[in-house]
Design an enzyme around this catalytic site. Structure first.
Site, PDB file in Angstrom:
ATOM      1  N   ASP A  67       0.798  -1.385  -0.087  1.00  0.00           N
ATOM      2  CA  ASP A  67      -0.013  -0.031   0.003  1.00  0.00           C
ATOM      3  C   ASP A  67       0.905   1.429  -0.016  1.00  0.00           C
ATOM      4  OD1 ASP A  67       1.055  -0.299   2.452  1.00  0.00           O
ATOM      5  OD2 ASP A  67      -0.854  -0.662   3.318  1.00  0.00           O
ATOM      6  N   ASN A 136      -7.342  -2.814  14.234  1.00  0.00           N
ATOM      7  CA  ASN A 136      -8.504  -3.169  13.962  1.00  0.00           C
ATOM      8  C   ASN A 136      -8.559  -4.531  12.767  1.00  0.00           C
ATOM      9  OD1 ASN A 136      -7.616  -1.970  11.586  1.00  0.00           O
ATOM     10  ND2 ASN A 136      -9.203  -0.284  11.660  1.00  0.00           N
ATOM     11  N   HIS A 138      -6.813  -4.652  10.266  1.00  0.00           N
ATOM     12  CA  HIS A 138      -6.660  -4.375   8.660  1.00  0.00           C
ATOM     13  C   HIS A 138      -5.509  -5.097   8.051  1.00  0.00           C
ATOM     14  CE1 HIS A 138      -4.508  -0.287   9.930  1.00  0.00           C
ATOM     15  NE2 HIS A 138      -3.654  -1.095   9.560  1.00  0.00           N
ATOM     16  N   GLU A 143      -9.396  -2.154   5.476  1.00  0.00           N
ATOM     17  CA  GLU A 143     -10.128  -1.774   6.649  1.00  0.00           C
ATOM     18  C   GLU A 143     -11.350  -2.856   6.753  1.00  0.00           C
ATOM     19  OE1 GLU A 143      -8.729   0.192   8.682  1.00  0.00           O
ATOM     20  OE2 GLU A 143      -8.040   1.986   8.070  1.00  0.00           O
TER      21      GLU A 143
END
Ligand code: GLP
Length: 241
Positions: A67, A136, A138, A143
């Protein structure tokens, strides 16, 4: 799924580098998928040490990063390009033609993510994808709520992720609000996956990802569907496993 428990992040870095270097030894022209974040820094240092000691030859590998922040030029100190340049590309003398990372300043973001996906396929697909895990769940910047069939795409970062990554910036306001990331399906299309999780703040989400239900609410849980996943986790991250 193979879980390797190590005492410390340092031990985890040694083990992770060993797995990556074995992959390259076995297939010198390996295509590697690579992560950023605090977690893989030690692994990159161990790989660079091996290259400097002439114990590893990275001249035939191709890399694709997971990313990049959208809106940051590659020269920005906080871009993932700069992170990779500092931690891997320069220390290992990788040539620019060997490395790939989405361009955070591409004028047409949709064209950029499509071309990125095509480039991965053209390279023969990813042999080994290394991953960290966000607080979380990811993976890359996928996400919670991301479609498991997603390919490389543009995402809006959650407040949670921006706050977690603000430690690398001067202030929360400077953290970009968007990013480009390989999709969950891009990651799952890799031949093998190595996920690293270090620290007590990853214990709950790691447990949920590996032992909980497979759900878009925890993107890392989709790894349960992949036939060749290795997880390296330190003592602090495995307290619930
Ligand atoms: C970042 C990256 C992820 C990384 C994760 C965890 O936002 N996009 O690829 O795995 O967050 O980061 P860290 O290793 O610093 O905990």
């Amino acid at each position: 799924m193979k879980i390797i428990k190590v005492a410390t992040p340092e031990e985890g870095a040694i083990k992770a580098a060993e797995i990556v270097l074995n992959q390259i030894k076995h297939k010198p022209a390996s295509v590697l998928g690579l992560p950023t974040g605090g977690t893989p820094v030690g692994m990159y240092a161990k790989i660079a040490e091996a290259v400097k000691a002439k114990k590893a030859d990275l001249s035939k590998i191709t890399t694709f990063n997971l990313d990049e922040y959208y809106g940051l030029p590659k020269q920005d100190a906080q871009s993932y390009y700069t992170f990779m340049d500092v931690n891997l590309y320069t220390p290992c003398a990788l040539r620019p033609d060997q490395t790939h990372i989405p361009s955070g300043t591409a004028p047409d973001a949709e064209a950029e993510v499509k071309a990125y996906e095509v480039a991965i396929v053209k390279a023969g697909g990813i042999d080994l994808q290394v991953l960290g895990i966000g607080g979380n769940g990811h993976i890359g910047f996928n996400e919670p709520g991301t479609d498991p069939k997603s390919r490389t795409h543009v995402v809006k970062l959650t407040q949670n992720t921006r706050e977690a990554n603000a430690r690398f910036f001067n202030s929360l306001e400077e953290v970009p609000t968007e990013a480009m990331t390989m999709g969950i399906q891009t990651i799952l299309s890799s031949k093998s996956i190595l996920m690293l999780a270090f620290g007590a703040n990853k214990a709950d989400i790691l447990f949920e990802a590996l032992k909980g239900p497979i759900t878009p609410q925890n993107p890392a849980s989709f790894l349960q569907r992949h036939p060749d996943v290795t997880v390296i986790a330190d003592q602090a991250a495995v307290t619930r496993l």
